[in-house]
Design an enzyme around this catalytic site. Structure first.
Site, mmCIF file in Angstrom:
data_model
loop_
_atom_site.group_PDB
_atom_site.id
_atom_site.type_symbol
_atom_site.label_atom_id
_atom_site.label_comp_id
_atom_site.label_asym_id
_atom_site.label_seq_id
_atom_site.Cartn_x
_atom_site.Cartn_y
_atom_site.Cartn_z
ATOM 1 N N HIS A 82 -3.485 1.066 8.102
ATOM 2 C CA HIS A 82 -2.290 1.823 7.847
ATOM 3 C C HIS A 82 -2.085 3.088 6.919
ATOM 4 O O HIS A 82 -1.742 4.074 7.502
ATOM 5 C CB HIS A 82 -1.182 0.674 7.609
ATOM 6 C CG HIS A 82 0.047 1.293 7.301
ATOM 7 N ND1 HIS A 82 1.154 1.027 8.298
ATOM 8 C CD2 HIS A 82 0.682 1.992 6.495
ATOM 9 C CE1 HIS A 82 2.137 1.475 7.860
ATOM 10 N NE2 HIS A 82 2.064 2.215 6.983
ATOM 11 N N GLU A 83 -2.812 2.704 5.799
ATOM 12 C CA GLU A 83 -2.736 3.847 4.758
ATOM 13 C C GLU A 83 -3.922 4.921 5.309
ATOM 14 O O GLU A 83 -3.485 6.020 4.993
ATOM 15 C CB GLU A 83 -3.108 3.560 3.377
ATOM 16 C CG GLU A 83 -2.305 1.992 3.009
ATOM 17 C CD GLU A 83 -0.918 2.166 3.137
ATOM 18 O OE1 GLU A 83 -0.432 3.442 3.117
ATOM 19 O OE2 GLU A 83 -0.057 1.487 3.180
ATOM 20 N N GLN A 115 2.991 10.121 1.518
ATOM 21 C CA GLN A 115 4.163 9.336 1.320
ATOM 22 C C GLN A 115 4.885 10.102 0.097
ATOM 23 O O GLN A 115 6.271 9.637 0.211
ATOM 24 C CB GLN A 115 4.012 7.951 1.409
ATOM 25 C CG GLN A 115 3.674 7.385 2.763
ATOM 26 C CD GLN A 115 3.374 5.917 2.820
ATOM 27 O OE1 GLN A 115 2.417 5.323 2.411
ATOM 28 N NE2 GLN A 115 4.562 5.313 3.287
ATOM 29 N N GLY A 156 0.876 -1.168 0.037
ATOM 30 C CA GLY A 156 0.087 0.117 0.071
ATOM 31 C C GLY A 156 0.987 1.318 0.073
ATOM 32 O O GLY A 156 2.019 1.210 0.144
ATOM 33 N N HIS A 195 -1.973 7.325 7.702
ATOM 34 C CA HIS A 195 -1.369 8.254 7.096
ATOM 35 C C HIS A 195 -1.940 9.470 6.577
ATOM 36 O O HIS A 195 -1.287 10.705 6.473
ATOM 37 C CB HIS A 195 -0.679 7.546 5.536
ATOM 38 C CG HIS A 195 0.668 6.790 5.817
ATOM 39 N ND1 HIS A 195 1.822 7.299 6.476
ATOM 40 C CD2 HIS A 195 0.964 5.457 5.607
ATOM 41 C CE1 HIS A 195 2.583 6.349 6.808
ATOM 42 N NE2 HIS A 195 2.221 5.498 5.888
HETATM 43 ZN ZN ZN Z 1 3.404 3.667 5.814
#
Ligand code: ZN
Length: 164
Positions: free
Chosen positions: A132-133, A52, A47, A136
């Site tokens: 997790h994403e 990021q 992912g 972010h």
């Molecule tokens: Zn990450």
């Protein structure tokens, strides 16, 4: 923006910002999604979130083993269930993995790359990757999730989500 854009590392303020909603999915957003998929593939991650690669917009991409890459624009978790301990790593925190708790299953709604409404129910690694994403997009990294996170060094140093 070129394909395989350099990814951002821990300490970069864009990783700590709350990302903005995408108002309209146009060609520039689709090109951004393509860049994100290329960067995710190059890193071998499952992912990637737009911050990021330095773009503070609510877009994530995911790719489970043997499946086509998928993008979710303006994703929102609408349901979480259960809990499990997982090993997690992040492309933005290279060289480390740690044990944290994640939901056993999540339901996420959002839009696909064409603006169509989508809803996904996921378990296992896919649920972990979605949480997790999504984190972010709110400026949260997995290393924030537990005290003390049991971090350990990993090889290869760049992994997203999976840490074993
Ligand atoms: Zn990450």
């Amino acid at each position: 923006m070129a394909a395989q854009t350099m990814h951002r590392l821990l300490g970069d303020s864009v990783l700590r910002r709350k990302a903005r909603r995408v108002p309209t999915i146009d060609r520039s957003i689709q090109r951004l999604i393509d860049d994100m998929v290329a960067t995710m593939k190059q890193a071998g991650g499952v992912g990637l979130a737009a911050p990021q690669i330095g773009v503070s917009l609510r877009i994530i991409v995911l790719q489970m083993l043997g499946e086509e890459p998928m993008a979710i624009v303006n994703p929102e978790i609408v349901k979480r269930a259960g809990e499990r301990e997982v090993t997690e790593a992040c492309l933005s925190v290279p060289g480390y993995a740690g044990e944290i708790k994640r939901s056993a299953s999540v339901t996420v709604k959002g839009q696909d790359r064409h603006g169509k409404a989508i809803r996904i129910k996921a378990t296992g690694l896919m649920a972990q990757a979605l949480e997790h994403e999504l984190d972010h997009l709110d400026g949260v990294l997995y290393v924030d999730k537990t005290e003390p996170v049991k971090l350990h060094k990993i090889e290869p140093p760049t992994l997203e989500v999976g840490g074993d």
